[in-house]
Design a protein around this motif. Sequence first.
Motif, PDB file in Angstrom:
ATOM      1  N   GLY A  95       2.544  -5.937  14.393  1.00 13.55           N
ATOM      2  CA  GLY A  95       2.000  -6.931  13.472  1.00 13.55           C
ATOM      3  C   GLY A  95       1.065  -6.392  12.416  1.00 13.55           C
ATOM      4  O   GLY A  95       0.527  -7.157  11.609  1.00 13.55           O
ATOM      5  N   LYS A  96       0.858  -5.064  12.394  1.00 17.03           N
ATOM      6  CA  LYS A  96      -0.094  -4.492  11.430  1.00 17.03           C
ATOM      7  C   LYS A  96       0.324  -4.753   9.986  1.00 17.03           C
ATOM      8  O   LYS A  96      -0.486  -5.155   9.159  1.00 17.03           O
ATOM      9  N   THR A  97       1.590  -4.491   9.693  1.00 13.59           N
ATOM     10  CA  THR A  97       2.058  -4.651   8.314  1.00 13.59           C
ATOM     11  C   THR A  97       1.956  -6.098   7.864  1.00 13.59           C
ATOM     12  O   THR A  97       1.442  -6.402   6.776  1.00 13.59           O
ATOM     13  N   THR A  98       2.441  -7.017   8.706  1.00 18.63           N
ATOM     14  CA  THR A  98       2.406  -8.437   8.346  1.00 18.63           C
ATOM     15  C   THR A  98       0.974  -8.912   8.125  1.00 18.63           C
ATOM     16  O   THR A  98       0.670  -9.585   7.133  1.00 18.63           O
ATOM     17  N   THR A  99       0.075  -8.556   9.030  1.00 19.22           N
ATOM     18  CA  THR A  99      -1.319  -8.986   8.911  1.00 19.22           C
ATOM     19  C   THR A  99      -1.977  -8.385   7.674  1.00 19.22           C
ATOM     20  O   THR A  99      -2.733  -9.060   6.958  1.00 19.22           O
ATOM     21  N   THR A 100      -1.698  -7.112   7.403  1.00 16.88           N
ATOM     22  CA  THR A 100      -2.248  -6.462   6.215  1.00 16.88           C
ATOM     23  C   THR A 100      -1.770  -7.153   4.948  1.00 16.88           C
ATOM     24  O   THR A 100      -2.555  -7.418   4.018  1.00 16.88           O
ATOM     25  N   GLU A 101      -0.472  -7.467   4.889  1.00 15.65           N
ATOM     26  CA  GLU A 101       0.073  -8.126   3.705  1.00 15.65           C
ATOM     27  C   GLU A 101      -0.472  -9.542   3.550  1.00 15.65           C
ATOM     28  O   GLU A 101      -0.764  -9.990   2.431  1.00 15.65           O
ATOM     29  N   MET A 102      -0.625 -10.260   4.661  1.00 15.98           N
ATOM     30  CA  MET A 102      -1.204 -11.595   4.598  1.00 15.98           C
ATOM     31  C   MET A 102      -2.633 -11.551   4.074  1.00 15.98           C
ATOM     32  O   MET A 102      -3.029 -12.347   3.208  1.00 15.98           O
ATOM     33  N   LEU A 103      -3.423 -10.620   4.592  1.00 16.15           N
ATOM     34  CA  LEU A 103      -4.817 -10.501   4.162  1.00 16.15           C
ATOM     35  C   LEU A 103      -4.919 -10.128   2.685  1.00 16.15           C
ATOM     36  O   LEU A 103      -5.775 -10.644   1.952  1.00 16.15           O
ATOM     37  N   THR A 104      -4.057  -9.239   2.239  1.00 20.00           N
ATOM     38  CA  THR A 104      -4.077  -8.840   0.838  1.00 20.00           C
ATOM     39  C   THR A 104      -3.762 -10.025  -0.068  1.00 20.00           C
ATOM     40  O   THR A 104      -4.375 -10.193  -1.137  1.00 20.00           O
ATOM     41  N   LEU A 105      -2.818 -10.864   0.368  1.00 19.46           N
ATOM     42  CA  LEU A 105      -2.512 -12.085  -0.381  1.00 19.46           C
ATOM     43  C   LEU A 105      -3.719 -13.011  -0.425  1.00 19.46           C
ATOM     44  O   LEU A 105      -4.124 -13.496  -1.490  1.00 19.46           O
ATOM     45  N   LEU A 106      -4.324 -13.264   0.720  1.00 23.75           N
ATOM     46  CA  LEU A 106      -5.435 -14.203   0.810  1.00 23.75           C
ATOM     47  C   LEU A 106      -6.664 -13.732   0.042  1.00 23.75           C
ATOM     48  O   LEU A 106      -7.438 -14.550  -0.464  1.00 23.75           O
ATOM     49  N   LEU A 107      -6.849 -12.406  -0.026  1.00 25.95           N
ATOM     50  CA  LEU A 107      -8.065 -11.864  -0.644  1.00 25.95           C
ATOM     51  C   LEU A 107      -7.806 -11.263  -2.019  1.00 25.95           C
ATOM     52  O   LEU A 107      -8.644 -10.524  -2.548  1.00 25.95           O
ATOM     53  N   GLY A 108      -6.664 -11.600  -2.604  1.00 20.35           N
ATOM     54  CA  GLY A 108      -6.334 -11.063  -3.921  1.00 20.35           C
ATOM     55  C   GLY A 108      -7.378 -11.377  -4.970  1.00 20.35           C
ATOM     56  O   GLY A 108      -7.687 -10.543  -5.830  1.00 20.35           O
ATOM     57  N   LYS A 109      -7.966 -12.563  -4.906  1.00 21.46           N
ATOM     58  CA  LYS A 109      -8.968 -12.947  -5.918  1.00 21.46           C
ATOM     59  C   LYS A 109     -10.276 -12.172  -5.767  1.00 21.46           C
ATOM     60  O   LYS A 109     -11.135 -12.222  -6.661  1.00 21.46           O
ATOM     61  N   PHE A 110     -10.412 -11.442  -4.641  1.00 17.03           N
ATOM     62  CA  PHE A 110     -11.594 -10.601  -4.451  1.00 17.03           C
ATOM     63  C   PHE A 110     -11.287  -9.136  -4.774  1.00 17.03           C
ATOM     64  O   PHE A 110     -12.074  -8.245  -4.463  1.00 17.03           O
ATOM     65  N   GLY A 111     -10.133  -8.891  -5.373  1.00 15.64           N
ATOM     66  CA  GLY A 111      -9.768  -7.532  -5.753  1.00 15.64           C
ATOM     67  C   GLY A 111      -9.144  -6.715  -4.645  1.00 15.64           C
ATOM     68  O   GLY A 111      -9.150  -5.479  -4.694  1.00 15.64           O
ATOM     69  N   ALA A 112      -8.567  -7.391  -3.633  1.00 12.78           N
ATOM     70  CA  ALA A 112      -7.984  -6.681  -2.500  1.00 12.78           C
ATOM     71  C   ALA A 112      -6.684  -5.985  -2.880  1.00 12.78           C
ATOM     72  O   ALA A 112      -5.840  -6.548  -3.575  1.00 12.78           O
TER      73      ALA A 112
END
Length: 417
Positions: free
Chosen positions: A110-127
């Motif tokens: 689940g590392k890849t999926t979780t990483t991609e989800m977090l990057t989507l959610l935190l995109g507005k913070f420059g992730a």
Amino acid sequence: MQRISIFGYGITTKPIVNFLNNQGILCNIFDDKFSRNSTDERGNFLLPSGAFKPQDSAYQSTMEILSPGIPPSHPLIQNAKNLISEYDYFYGLFSAGYSPKSIWISGTNGKTTTTEMLTLLLGKFGAKSGGNIGTPLAELYTQKSHLWVLETSSFSLHYTHKAFPNLYLLLPVKQDHIDWHGSFEAYICDKLKPLLLMPKDTFAILPYEFHTRPEVKEFLGKAFFYKDSFDLAQQIGVPLEAVGFGEPFLLDALLALQACKLLFGIIDVDLLGTFQVGAHRIEEFHDKAGRLWVDDSKGTNVDATLEALKRYQNKKIFLILGGDDKGADQQPIFELAKNLDIEIFAIGSNEKKLLGLAKDFGIAIHSCGELEKAVKKIKDSLGLDGVGLLSPAAASLDQFVSYKERGELFQQYALNE
């Protein structure tokens, strides 16, 4: 002119070489695939691994940066004098002028999926995502990205001794890479290692089973524990049905939401709902006859396959199993399978082991050797009430270039008339 040695020349280290060359630093690049001494167009030495001799003045260096997949038993590692991980190198360049926040995501599945989800959610913070996926660390540093979301392997953690994240998110840890680490306990120790490096004002999200571990007791930051998806949903304060994913992706989604809540106080279920799970991870498709097939080629360990089996436990399962299992115990699959309506189609280098386990547990198994033969056999019996499932619980490199190639061929064979 200063030279730095690079161990292994692949996806991880090529951007590092380019970064160093742009700083005016040439590299001695050692790799098993090089058969003779040569140089590239920028003046870097390309050398066989056996050419690394720290006492040899011709190739001396003050630092050796490695590709994390190289095992500790490799002669390059055994002979290194100034070994440093990619994480430690770039974190060592941080300063008052540039010191980004970082989130590390590790665990078995689940590392890849979780990483991609977090990057989507935190995109507005420059992730931006990096580590095993996404943007190389060298480019994250050059671009001065504000928030590094790093999919982090146990290999990288093993070699990292100084760098640490602001938040460490650990998915469930199950048996994997036993041949590389030497034991399951050593694998767990590497997964928990960041806790020993993290200072106060940092966070960790951890499986509850580790709450009594010494690494957790020594952790100076604030730890949050979870038992399962239901437990996480209660902690976050969202109903499970609102998240919109089934297991195992439900757990990944909830962990991403928990991380966002801890760091930024936000819970954006609607944005998370736009996320599309990547290819070759429980990827469903149908043939022209309407029969269900599932490409779970990325299910490279036992725990991933157990999750896939649970997802389809109410169907007749035609499971393609096998490959390079790296010494992992396959018995849990058969313990679950004895309670399912299932037939197993064995392929790959651990086929003999699988045949023996199937005999011990009284489970129907077919010796297929190769993927194409397994798919053809399944086609003879698969009906609309069943599922043809590739979830091999093993790495692909014994027969394929990658899990991606294995998955693509599986889909091709399944869809061929």
